[in-house]
Structures are given as structure tokens and as C-alpha cells.
Design a protein around this motif. Structure first.
Motif, PDB file in Angstrom:
ATOM      1  N   ALA A  42     -28.251  43.647  41.272  1.00  0.00           N
ATOM      2  CA  ALA A  42     -27.129  44.187  42.046  1.00  0.00           C
ATOM      3  C   ALA A  42     -25.924  43.298  41.809  1.00  0.00           C
ATOM      4  O   ALA A  42     -25.982  42.092  42.042  1.00  0.00           O
ATOM      5  N   SER A  43     -24.853  43.899  41.332  1.00  0.00           N
ATOM      6  CA  SER A  43     -23.654  43.123  41.053  1.00  0.00           C
ATOM      7  C   SER A  43     -22.487  44.079  40.842  1.00  0.00           C
ATOM      8  O   SER A  43     -22.584  45.259  41.143  1.00  0.00           O
ATOM      9  N   ARG A  44     -21.429  43.568  40.318  1.00  0.00           N
ATOM     10  CA  ARG A  44     -20.288  44.352  39.906  1.00  0.00           C
ATOM     11  C   ARG A  44     -20.068  44.058  38.430  1.00  0.00           C
ATOM     12  O   ARG A  44     -20.449  42.997  37.941  1.00  0.00           O
ATOM     13  N   ALA A  45     -19.504  45.001  37.712  1.00  0.00           N
ATOM     14  CA  ALA A  45     -19.214  44.806  36.294  1.00  0.00           C
ATOM     15  C   ALA A  45     -17.932  45.539  35.958  1.00  0.00           C
ATOM     16  O   ALA A  45     -17.607  46.563  36.556  1.00  0.00           O
ATOM     17  N   SER A  46     -17.247  45.012  35.005  1.00  0.00           N
ATOM     18  CA  SER A  46     -16.017  45.653  34.559  1.00  0.00           C
ATOM     19  C   SER A  46     -16.337  46.978  33.879  1.00  0.00           C
ATOM     20  O   SER A  46     -17.452  47.215  33.436  1.00  0.00           O
ATOM     21  N   ILE A  91     -24.954  45.836  30.950  1.00  0.00           N
ATOM     22  CA  ILE A  91     -25.914  46.842  31.427  1.00  0.00           C
ATOM     23  C   ILE A  91     -26.931  47.174  30.335  1.00  0.00           C
ATOM     24  O   ILE A  91     -28.134  47.299  30.609  1.00  0.00           O
ATOM     25  N   GLU A  92     -26.496  47.284  29.096  1.00  0.00           N
ATOM     26  CA  GLU A  92     -27.430  47.551  27.995  1.00  0.00           C
ATOM     27  C   GLU A  92     -28.430  46.413  27.835  1.00  0.00           C
ATOM     28  O   GLU A  92     -29.617  46.641  27.595  1.00  0.00           O
ATOM     29  N   MET A  93     -27.965  45.157  27.971  1.00  0.00           N
ATOM     30  CA  MET A  93     -28.861  44.004  27.872  1.00  0.00           C
ATOM     31  C   MET A  93     -29.890  44.027  28.998  1.00  0.00           C
ATOM     32  O   MET A  93     -31.075  43.761  28.783  1.00  0.00           O
ATOM     33  N   LEU A  94     -29.452  44.375  30.219  1.00  0.00           N
ATOM     34  CA  LEU A  94     -30.386  44.448  31.345  1.00  0.00           C
ATOM     35  C   LEU A  94     -31.454  45.509  31.084  1.00  0.00           C
ATOM     36  O   LEU A  94     -32.652  45.254  31.250  1.00  0.00           O
ATOM     37  N   ARG A  95     -31.038  46.684  30.657  1.00  0.00           N
ATOM     38  CA  ARG A  95     -32.005  47.760  30.361  1.00  0.00           C
ATOM     39  C   ARG A  95     -32.968  47.354  29.262  1.00  0.00           C
ATOM     40  O   ARG A  95     -34.166  47.612  29.351  1.00  0.00           O
ATOM     41  N   HIS A 129     -29.320  49.888  38.430  1.00  0.00           N
ATOM     42  CA  HIS A 129     -28.681  50.992  39.151  1.00  0.00           C
ATOM     43  C   HIS A 129     -27.784  50.552  40.314  1.00  0.00           C
ATOM     44  O   HIS A 129     -26.995  51.347  40.808  1.00  0.00           O
ATOM     45  N   LEU A 130     -27.847  49.300  40.734  1.00  0.00           N
ATOM     46  CA  LEU A 130     -26.957  48.832  41.799  1.00  0.00           C
ATOM     47  C   LEU A 130     -25.744  48.070  41.258  1.00  0.00           C
ATOM     48  O   LEU A 130     -25.034  47.424  42.012  1.00  0.00           O
ATOM     49  N   ASP A 190     -28.436  46.903  53.212  1.00  0.00           N
ATOM     50  CA  ASP A 190     -29.495  47.880  53.498  1.00  0.00           C
ATOM     51  C   ASP A 190     -29.643  48.898  52.366  1.00  0.00           C
ATOM     52  O   ASP A 190     -30.704  49.492  52.189  1.00  0.00           O
ATOM     53  N   LYS A 191     -28.608  49.087  51.549  1.00  0.00           N
ATOM     54  CA  LYS A 191     -28.711  49.984  50.392  1.00  0.00           C
ATOM     55  C   LYS A 191     -29.318  49.259  49.184  1.00  0.00           C
ATOM     56  O   LYS A 191     -29.861  49.880  48.285  1.00  0.00           O
ATOM     57  N   CYS A 192     -29.196  47.940  49.153  1.00  0.00           N
ATOM     58  CA  CYS A 192     -29.724  47.152  48.033  1.00  0.00           C
ATOM     59  C   CYS A 192     -31.206  46.809  48.204  1.00  0.00           C
ATOM     60  O   CYS A 192     -31.937  46.700  47.227  1.00  0.00           O
ATOM     61  N   PHE A 193     -31.621  46.606  49.444  1.00  0.00           N
ATOM     62  CA  PHE A 193     -32.996  46.177  49.697  1.00  0.00           C
ATOM     63  C   PHE A 193     -33.846  47.371  50.113  1.00  0.00           C
ATOM     64  O   PHE A 193     -33.683  47.896  51.196  1.00  0.00           O
ATOM     65  N   SER A 194     -34.772  47.769  49.270  1.00  0.00           N
ATOM     66  CA  SER A 194     -35.724  48.803  49.678  1.00  0.00           C
ATOM     67  C   SER A 194     -36.842  48.124  50.458  1.00  0.00           C
ATOM     68  O   SER A 194     -36.930  46.898  50.500  1.00  0.00           O
TER      69      SER A 194
END
Length: 162
Positions: free
Chosen positions: A38-42, A51-55, A62-63, A105-109
């Protein structure tokens, strides 16, 4: 960006998406731990590369919130032959809403068992309240928290916040 030498008298750097928290997520994924980032990205090619590296490393992105017009944070690293390192950081100012990050609460299932955070974001004026909100939520839900302070006192302007 990690220095890879010199060419024609100029420094040459190689780009690597990451940072201390991202690197920890990668290691956890390599250890077969289900990992969500979970983060922000440009909204530029550097954010897309992250995001491609994470996948590629089987980390759920997705967060990650893409922020149009936000500039990507950059870290330039020089690593000496002795292993000593020095860094120069360039970071955008993002405001107290963390660039649109969802609420805890949206980040933690309900099946989250650990929360890892760190780096320099929590020490900034805009990052401190956001980080504190996530840490308090994790504590209330009895979620294990690990924190990588990535402590470099010379890079922290407001030590009183720490």
C-alpha cells in the motif's frame, strides 16, 4: 538510482524501483509470504515500473494509488568499495492526505497478520499523522507491527517529531 561507474567523466546511475519498505516486501514475497503493498506512486513511467516490479515479484499492488502530476521520489546512491554508502533524496510534498491513500480499514483485511512500515515518510510533517493513524489502527486490531526506521539522523529535519 545506484551509481554504476563513470562514462566520459560523468557519473552513470542505474534505476532500481524500491526503497526500504518495498525491499522488505520483496524479501517477504520471495519467502512465500502473501504480500500486499500500500503506497502512492506517480502517474509516470517510474510509477509504472514500480508496479510492474511488484507484480513480477508476486506482490499485490492493488492498494497503490497513482497520483496524476505527482513527481516520483528519487534516491541517488553511491556505494564505495568499502561498502559505505551515501544518498541524496528528492521527494515531492504530498499533503496530509498521503496523496489519496485509502484509510487503514480499507488496507487491512481480516486476514492481515502483520504490518511493516518505515523509511523517512513518518518523520515528515505530512507523513507523521498518516503513519500514526495506521499504527494506531494496527494496535487496536492486534496486528503485529514491524518498523524499519531507516534512521539517518542527518536526514531528519525535525528530530522532535521522532
Amino acid at each position: 538510482l545506484i551509481q554504476k561507474g563513470e562514462k566520459s567523466g560523468r557519473l552513470v546511475f542505474h534505476a532500481h524501483p524500491g526503497g526500504s519498505v518495498c525491499n522488505t516486501a520483496t524479501v517477504l514475497s520471495l519467502l512465500k509470504v502473501a504480500t500486499l503493498f500500500a503506497s502512492r506512486a506517480s502517474d509516470d513511467f517510474l510509477g509504472t515500473d514500480l508496479i510492474e516490479m511488484l507484480r513480477k515479484n508476486k506482490i499485490n499492488p492493488h492498494l497503490i494509488r497513482r497520483n496524476k502530476g505527482m513527481r516520483t521520489s528519487l534516491a541517488f546512491a553511491r556505494i564505495a568499495d568499502s561498502g559505505d554508502s551515501s544518498y541524496v533524496f528528492y521527494r515531492p510534498r504530498i499533503g496530509a492526505d498521503n496523496g489519496g491513500m485509502p484509510s487503514p480499514d480499507k488496507c487491512f483485511s481480516k486476514n492481515v497478520s502483520a504490518f511493516h512500515t518505515g523509511s523517512l515518510f513518518p518523520y515528515s510533517d505530512e507523513g507523521y499523522p498518516v503513519s500514526l493513524k495506521f499504527l494506531r489502527y494496527a494496535k487496536r486490531k492486534k496486528i503485529f507491527v514491524s518498523f524499519d526506521p531507516n534512521w539517518h539522523s542527518s536526514r531528519i529535519d525535525r528530530k522532535s517529531v521522532v
